[in-house]
Motif scaffolding. Sequence first.
Motif, mmCIF file in Angstrom:
data_model
loop_
_atom_site.group_PDB
_atom_site.id
_atom_site.type_symbol
_atom_site.label_atom_id
_atom_site.label_comp_id
_atom_site.label_asym_id
_atom_site.label_seq_id
_atom_site.Cartn_x
_atom_site.Cartn_y
_atom_site.Cartn_z
ATOM 1 N N HIS A 21 0.840 -1.197 0.000
ATOM 2 C CA HIS A 21 0.000 0.000 0.000
ATOM 3 C C HIS A 21 0.879 1.252 0.000
ATOM 4 C CE1 HIS A 21 -4.261 1.362 0.928
ATOM 5 N NE2 HIS A 21 -3.585 2.465 0.762
ATOM 6 N N TYR A 40 -0.566 -3.474 -9.918
ATOM 7 C CA TYR A 40 -1.936 -3.870 -10.251
ATOM 8 C C TYR A 40 -1.929 -5.040 -11.221
ATOM 9 C CZ TYR A 40 -3.425 0.484 -8.108
ATOM 10 O OH TYR A 40 -3.661 1.498 -7.206
ATOM 11 N N CYS A 123 -9.732 4.397 0.747
ATOM 12 C CA CYS A 123 -9.655 3.413 -0.329
ATOM 13 C C CYS A 123 -9.606 2.012 0.257
ATOM 14 C CB CYS A 123 -8.440 3.663 -1.218
ATOM 15 S SG CYS A 123 -6.877 3.603 -0.344
ATOM 16 N N LEU A 125 -8.218 -1.675 -1.036
ATOM 17 C CA LEU A 125 -7.445 -2.394 -2.038
ATOM 18 C C LEU A 125 -7.510 -3.885 -1.734
ATOM 19 C CD1 LEU A 125 -6.295 0.544 -2.124
ATOM 20 C CD2 LEU A 125 -4.104 -0.444 -2.691
ATOM 21 N N VAL A 133 -2.645 -5.574 -6.635
ATOM 22 C CA VAL A 133 -4.027 -5.145 -6.431
ATOM 23 C C VAL A 133 -4.878 -5.602 -7.610
ATOM 24 C CG1 VAL A 133 -5.564 -3.154 -6.178
ATOM 25 C CG2 VAL A 133 -3.319 -3.150 -5.069
ATOM 26 N N GLU A 136 -9.641 -2.024 -6.659
ATOM 27 C CA GLU A 136 -9.504 -0.855 -5.799
ATOM 28 C C GLU A 136 -10.793 -0.050 -5.842
ATOM 29 O OE1 GLU A 136 -6.939 3.261 -5.170
ATOM 30 O OE2 GLU A 136 -6.024 1.604 -6.287
ATOM 31 N N ASP A 138 -12.194 3.630 -4.327
ATOM 32 C CA ASP A 138 -11.874 4.896 -3.664
ATOM 33 C C ASP A 138 -13.167 5.632 -3.353
ATOM 34 O OD1 ASP A 138 -9.245 4.232 -4.092
ATOM 35 O OD2 ASP A 138 -8.836 5.826 -5.526
#
Length: 163
Positions: A21, A40, A123, A125, A133, A136, A138
């Motif tokens: 993170h 990602y 957020c 994740l 990730v 995600e 947000d």
Amino acid sequence: MCLTLEGNLMSLSRNAAYENHLRIARAFNAHDVSELLVHYTEDVLFQDFGSGASCNGKEELKSLANSWYESIPDLALEMDTIHVAANVTLGEWTLRGTMHGAPPWLPGGLSIDAEKFAVRGACVLAYAPDGRVCHERDYWNLADALKQLGIQQIKRVNQNEKR
């Protein structure tokens, strides 16, 4: 494959998830899209509930990130807290920047020059078994950002209504 909270717990340690993170936040703040995307999966699902943006896959996420950096060249994310639970990290943050232009979330094609904003958000994740990730989400308040940018009211127009 993206594990959900209902699925099997993955082997990513709490420290590794926390560090992942932080690495994502550092890449975001460096405006290094290539480094950001390393964290990602190819089929990542990114959902920004503040702006309404949704990306399916790295290419769409790359385009979204570049549009933010172009319209907010000093965009910075200050991480306040990071929590780790199973295969997810939850982050609370403040997003700051100076608007120059029109990011995709600004309504009606508006363009704003040299207005500062700071908005609080969070957020979630979710991590794939390889530690990247895969999803995600947000959350932040668009109305708060618009108010700081000097936009007090936005009239929504229903495209189906006759004028």
